[in-house]
Design a protein around this motif. Sequence first.
Motif, PDB file in Angstrom:
ATOM      1  N   ARG A   1       0.858  -1.196   0.000  1.00 39.30           N
ATOM      2  CA  ARG A   1       0.000   0.000   0.000  1.00 39.30           C
ATOM      3  C   ARG A   1       0.885   1.234   0.000  1.00 39.30           C
ATOM      4  O   ARG A   1       2.068   1.159   0.319  1.00 39.30           O
ATOM      5  N   CYS A   2       0.295   2.335  -0.379  1.00 39.52           N
ATOM      6  CA  CYS A   2       1.041   3.576  -0.451  1.00 39.52           C
ATOM      7  C   CYS A   2       1.220   4.108   0.966  1.00 39.52           C
ATOM      8  O   CYS A   2       0.300   4.019   1.776  1.00 39.52           O
TER       9      CYS A   2
ATOM     10  N   ASN B   1      16.105  -5.518  -7.650  1.00 36.89           N
ATOM     11  CA  ASN B   1      17.446  -5.923  -7.245  1.00 36.89           C
ATOM     12  C   ASN B   1      17.363  -7.353  -6.702  1.00 36.89           C
ATOM     13  O   ASN B   1      16.895  -7.568  -5.591  1.00 36.89           O
TER      14      ASN B   1
ATOM     15  N   PRO C   1      19.555 -10.211  -5.493  1.00 32.72           N
ATOM     16  CA  PRO C   1      20.954 -10.496  -5.151  1.00 32.72           C
ATOM     17  C   PRO C   1      21.417 -11.805  -5.783  1.00 32.72           C
ATOM     18  O   PRO C   1      20.616 -12.729  -5.989  1.00 32.72           O
TER      19      PRO C   1
ATOM     20  N   VAL D   1      13.618 -12.204   2.960  1.00 33.31           N
ATOM     21  CA  VAL D   1      14.913 -11.524   3.021  1.00 33.31           C
ATOM     22  C   VAL D   1      14.656 -10.049   2.741  1.00 33.31           C
ATOM     23  O   VAL D   1      14.108  -9.705   1.692  1.00 33.31           O
TER      24      VAL D   1
ATOM     25  N   GLY E   1      13.247  -3.524   4.442  1.00 33.92           N
ATOM     26  CA  GLY E   1      12.996  -2.124   4.073  1.00 33.92           C
ATOM     27  C   GLY E   1      11.488  -1.891   4.033  1.00 33.92           C
ATOM     28  O   GLY E   1      10.708  -2.708   4.562  1.00 33.92           O
TER      29      GLY E   1
ATOM     30  N   GLY F   1       9.687  -5.026   2.721  1.00 38.37           N
ATOM     31  CA  GLY F   1       9.772  -6.146   3.648  1.00 38.37           C
ATOM     32  C   GLY F   1       8.842  -5.942   4.829  1.00 38.37           C
ATOM     33  O   GLY F   1       8.106  -6.856   5.227  1.00 38.37           O
TER      34      GLY F   1
ATOM     35  N   GLN G   1       6.111  -4.285   5.009  1.00 40.79           N
ATOM     36  CA  GLN G   1       4.701  -4.490   4.638  1.00 40.79           C
ATOM     37  C   GLN G   1       4.386  -5.975   4.442  1.00 40.79           C
ATOM     38  O   GLN G   1       3.364  -6.473   4.895  1.00 40.79           O
TER      39      GLN G   1
ATOM     40  N   ARG H   1      19.260  -7.801   7.341  1.00 42.30           N
ATOM     41  CA  ARG H   1      20.646  -7.339   7.237  1.00 42.30           C
ATOM     42  C   ARG H   1      20.825  -6.045   8.039  1.00 42.30           C
ATOM     43  O   ARG H   1      21.790  -5.880   8.761  1.00 42.30           O
TER      44      ARG H   1
ATOM     45  N   ARG I   1      15.296   5.490   3.983  1.00 46.20           N
ATOM     46  CA  ARG I   1      13.917   5.977   4.050  1.00 46.20           C
ATOM     47  C   ARG I   1      13.209   5.369   5.256  1.00 46.20           C
ATOM     48  O   ARG I   1      13.383   4.185   5.534  1.00 46.20           O
TER      49      ARG I   1
ATOM     50  N   ALA J   1      12.546  -9.440  -0.581  1.00 43.39           N
ATOM     51  CA  ALA J   1      12.101  -8.035  -0.500  1.00 43.39           C
ATOM     52  C   ALA J   1      13.363  -7.189  -0.526  1.00 43.39           C
ATOM     53  O   ALA J   1      13.622  -6.379   0.359  1.00 43.39           O
ATOM     54  N   THR J   2      14.170  -7.432  -1.566  1.00 44.86           N
ATOM     55  CA  THR J   2      15.536  -6.897  -1.597  1.00 44.86           C
ATOM     56  C   THR J   2      15.666  -5.616  -2.418  1.00 44.86           C
ATOM     57  O   THR J   2      16.773  -5.198  -2.742  1.00 44.86           O
ATOM     58  N   GLY J   3      14.547  -4.987  -2.738  1.00 49.12           N
ATOM     59  CA  GLY J   3      14.585  -3.643  -3.280  1.00 49.12           C
ATOM     60  C   GLY J   3      14.899  -3.542  -4.757  1.00 49.12           C
ATOM     61  O   GLY J   3      14.668  -4.474  -5.541  1.00 49.12           O
TER      62      GLY J   3
ATOM     63  N   TRP K   1      19.897   2.885  -0.635  1.00 52.00           N
ATOM     64  CA  TRP K   1      19.723   2.767  -2.082  1.00 52.00           C
ATOM     65  C   TRP K   1      19.800   4.136  -2.755  1.00 52.00           C
ATOM     66  O   TRP K   1      20.049   4.231  -3.957  1.00 52.00           O
TER      67      TRP K   1
ATOM     68  N   ASN L   1      23.108  -0.449  -2.254  1.00 52.44           N
ATOM     69  CA  ASN L   1      22.495  -1.786  -2.158  1.00 52.44           C
ATOM     70  C   ASN L   1      22.833  -2.673  -3.352  1.00 52.44           C
ATOM     71  O   ASN L   1      22.527  -3.850  -3.353  1.00 52.44           O
TER      72      ASN L   1
HETATM   73  O1  N01 Z   1      13.884  -1.880  -0.797  1.00 58.15           O
HETATM   74  P1  N01 Z   1      15.044  -1.405   0.203  1.00 58.15           P
HETATM   75  P2  N01 Z   1      12.304  -1.805  -0.562  1.00 58.15           P
HETATM   76  N1  N01 Z   1      21.200  -9.850   1.562  1.00 58.15           N
HETATM   77  O2  N01 Z   1      16.270  -1.294  -0.635  1.00 58.15           O
HETATM   78  C1  N01 Z   1      17.906  -6.016   2.129  1.00 58.15           C
HETATM   79  C2  N01 Z   1       9.646   2.546  -1.811  1.00 58.15           C
HETATM   80  N2  N01 Z   1       8.513   1.835  -1.247  1.00 58.15           N
HETATM   81  O3  N01 Z   1      11.687  -2.484  -1.727  1.00 58.15           O
HETATM   82  O4  N01 Z   1      19.294  -2.242   4.352  1.00 58.15           O
HETATM   83  C3  N01 Z   1      20.373  -9.553   2.569  1.00 58.15           C
HETATM   84  O5  N01 Z   1      14.655  -0.248   0.995  1.00 58.15           O
HETATM   85  C4  N01 Z   1      18.282  -4.617   2.521  1.00 58.15           C
HETATM   86  O6  N01 Z   1      19.244  -4.608   3.539  1.00 58.15           O
HETATM   87  P3  N01 Z   1      20.195  -3.289   3.746  1.00 58.15           P
HETATM   88  C5  N01 Z   1      10.342   3.347  -0.729  1.00 58.15           C
HETATM   89  O7  N01 Z   1      10.843   4.527  -1.282  1.00 58.15           O
HETATM   90  C6  N01 Z   1       7.413   2.542  -1.002  1.00 58.15           C
HETATM   91  O8  N01 Z   1      11.959  -2.252   0.765  1.00 58.15           O
HETATM   92  O9  N01 Z   1      20.663  -2.888   2.352  1.00 58.15           O
HETATM   93  N3  N01 Z   1      19.550  -8.499   2.583  1.00 58.15           N
HETATM   94  C7  N01 Z   1      16.931  -4.075   2.945  1.00 58.15           C
HETATM   95  O10 N01 Z   1      16.588  -4.500   4.225  1.00 58.15           O
HETATM   96  C8  N01 Z   1      11.438   2.413  -0.340  1.00 58.15           C
HETATM   97  O11 N01 Z   1      12.501   3.008   0.328  1.00 58.15           O
HETATM   98  C9  N01 Z   1       6.332   1.928  -0.481  1.00 58.15           C
HETATM   99  O12 N01 Z   1      21.263  -3.746   4.618  1.00 58.15           O
HETATM  100  C10 N01 Z   1      19.551  -7.721   1.509  1.00 58.15           C
HETATM  101  C11 N01 Z   1      16.003  -4.722   1.925  1.00 58.15           C
HETATM  102  O13 N01 Z   1      16.653  -5.874   1.460  1.00 58.15           O
HETATM  103  C12 N01 Z   1      11.798   1.835  -1.683  1.00 58.15           C
HETATM  104  O14 N01 Z   1      10.554   1.626  -2.321  1.00 58.15           O
HETATM  105  C13 N01 Z   1       6.356   0.583  -0.168  1.00 58.15           C
HETATM  106  C14 N01 Z   1      20.361  -7.983   0.386  1.00 58.15           C
HETATM  107  C15 N01 Z   1      15.731  -3.824   0.743  1.00 58.15           C
HETATM  108  O15 N01 Z   1      15.177  -2.638   1.189  1.00 58.15           O
HETATM  109  C16 N01 Z   1      12.555   0.540  -1.645  1.00 58.15           C
HETATM  110  O16 N01 Z   1      11.985  -0.289  -0.637  1.00 58.15           O
HETATM  111  C17 N01 Z   1       7.491  -0.130  -0.439  1.00 58.15           C
HETATM  112  C18 N01 Z   1      21.226  -9.099   0.450  1.00 58.15           C
HETATM  113  N4  N01 Z   1      22.053  -9.395  -0.544  1.00 58.15           N
HETATM  114  C19 N01 Z   1       8.557   0.506  -0.991  1.00 58.15           C
HETATM  115  N5  N01 Z   1      20.128  -7.026  -0.548  1.00 58.15           N
HETATM  116  C20 N01 Z   1       5.123   2.719  -0.268  1.00 58.15           C
HETATM  117  O17 N01 Z   1       4.342   2.379   0.567  1.00 58.15           O
HETATM  118  C21 N01 Z   1      19.215  -6.206  -0.014  1.00 58.15           C
HETATM  119  N6  N01 Z   1      18.866  -6.612   1.222  1.00 58.15           N
HETATM  120  C22 N01 Z   1       4.890   3.920  -1.105  1.00 58.15           C
END
Ligand code: N01
Length: 534
Positions: free
Chosen positions: A57-58, A150, A152, A185, A188, A191, A193, A210, A329, A378-380, A493, A498
């Motif tokens: 969700r937003c 992303n 990994p 995994v 952020g 994850g 949510q 992490r 963030r 949920a690695t972004g 990021w 990342n």
């Molecule tokens: O991605 P993230 P996201 N091994 O990069 C971990 C927007 N958003 O998709 O922090 C193990 O923030 C990584 O660990 P670390 C919002 O702008 C908006 O969650 O790099 N772990 C982290 O914990 C947000 O900021 C909404 O040490 C690994 C996670 O994965 C952006 O999108 C909702 C790894 C990634 O977190 C991105 O969010 C959701 C590895 N090799 C997102 N690689 C709204 O509601 C990565 N990680 C609008």
Amino acid sequence: MRKQENQGPLDVIIVGAGLAGLYMLHRLGGLGFTAKILEAGAGVGGTWYWNRYPGARCDVDNMFYSYSFDEALDEEWNWTERYPSQPELLKYINHVADRFDLWPDIQLNTRVVSAIFDAGRAAWRIGTETAESFSARYAVMATGCLSAANVPDFDGLDGFQGRVFHTGHWPAEEIDFTGRRVGVVGTGSTGVQVIQEVAKQADHLTVFQRTASYVVEAFNRPLDAEDRTYFKANRHELREAAKKTFGGFSTMANDQSALSVTEEDCRRKLEEAWRAGGITLLASFNDFAFSEEANMRAQDFVRDKIRQAVRDPETAEKLLPRHTIGCKRLCLGTNYYETYNRDNVTLVPLGDEGIERITATGLIAGGAAFDLDDLVLATGFDAMTGALNKINIEGRAGLTLRKAWEAGPRTYLGLMSHGFPNLFMVTGPGSPSVLSNMLPTIEHHVDWIADCLDHLRRNEFSEIEADLPAQDRWVEHVNETAAKTLRYSCSSWYLGANVPGKPRVFMPYIGGMPSYRETCTAVVDNGYEGFVLK
Ligand code: N01
């Protein structure tokens, strides 16, 4: 494979049918330009099409995360919750495509793989994965800031016998986790949510963390008729007030140092902001982004919230973030920390060695084996530059964008990059983009680009390009502005940290929306200063 030259040249090709692409198409249609959207997905919605994971969700109040360009659209649409869910957002976006009759100019299931500038014709040739080819004088990359997943390079991932999901490419059909051992995994925003929801269904959920995140409480709630009437009556004033804030969010920032008040008063103010809910907690004072001492007050406040929420002190300790708050963030949750009070949830902090490898039946981390049926990554994202660099963009004299940006992205205002005439980006690196409320920011860029194309046509120009010295000055300004903040103190990021091997450059512009808007307007008023028009 089809090899096909499509109908005659268009004025504009737009890549991406998310919120940016759709509004761009609508604006261009209104100006009488011929335009077409090419979209990789099987539907419109961009971010809200791909990120269908449970709990998506937003995290911005719906009133500020909706288009403002059309009165009737605002009048007829009724949001049902404070923070709209992914299904509701997708419904809204489809409604917009219907309402403004955008479908005839949207080609779905079409992934763009190349964009080559033909200097002789001052036009772009756009190629797709299925070898279709399109030609247009202008290209607008509405490809999103967070759209290239992303994944990994975990050793053994291909050999895992269970199901693997990346949150950014979630399947359209419902995924049932009942009775399953699930590993997530990443902790952020995504994850956080997904963890809250999967925990309710899975037999057992193991979270591999992490970096511990700062998660603030959303206080989501259903909206009633009174809420909607209030918004509809006051939306102009509310949106105008939001535009005057740093990020274009709903809260007017408090222009006071956290260190100018007692610790007790600081906590009181933070508590008030916490109770209001949302990611604007850090707007409670003006120096959380600049002063480590001030920042520590906000860090301690959230760490205490975590200790209060989590029953087991050892688990609470593992969940405590240690980095500067707001450097990554802020995440938004609904009883996120309380999720770890459930018997079916285990938290595994990853050591320096991270996830050692994936096995056929689970994974190995910290020397221990975890048996899993499903793995959720949920690695972004490869943020801001990832989606653009996936396309082979070749500008003047064969210069590729990948080469031009190999030490980090270089743009003028986040709108254009020198060497790539007639190619615009919506919310590109070097613009406030991801540091602001994306919808008004998208509208601002789309309006700027549409007005610019209209100006070029009226004045019989056929080419526009960012001037190199103007771009260099802007990049320097973007970097200097970021260097004054605490944003380089963590691996986020925003810095590309990342993605292994990505240059560490703070990509968005952190000077705030009001001053950025003023700069963009001044550039136009001064005859598109810093751009070369031919
Ligand atoms: O991605 P993230 P996201 N091994 O990069 C971990 C927007 N958003 O998709 O922090 C193990 O923030 C990584 O660990 P670390 C919002 O702008 C908006 O969650 O790099 N772990 C982290 O914990 C947000 O900021 C909404 O040490 C690994 C996670 O994965 C952006 O999108 C909702 C790894 C990634 O977190 C991105 O969010 C959701 C590895 N090799 C997102 N690689 C709204 O509601 C990565 N990680 C609008």
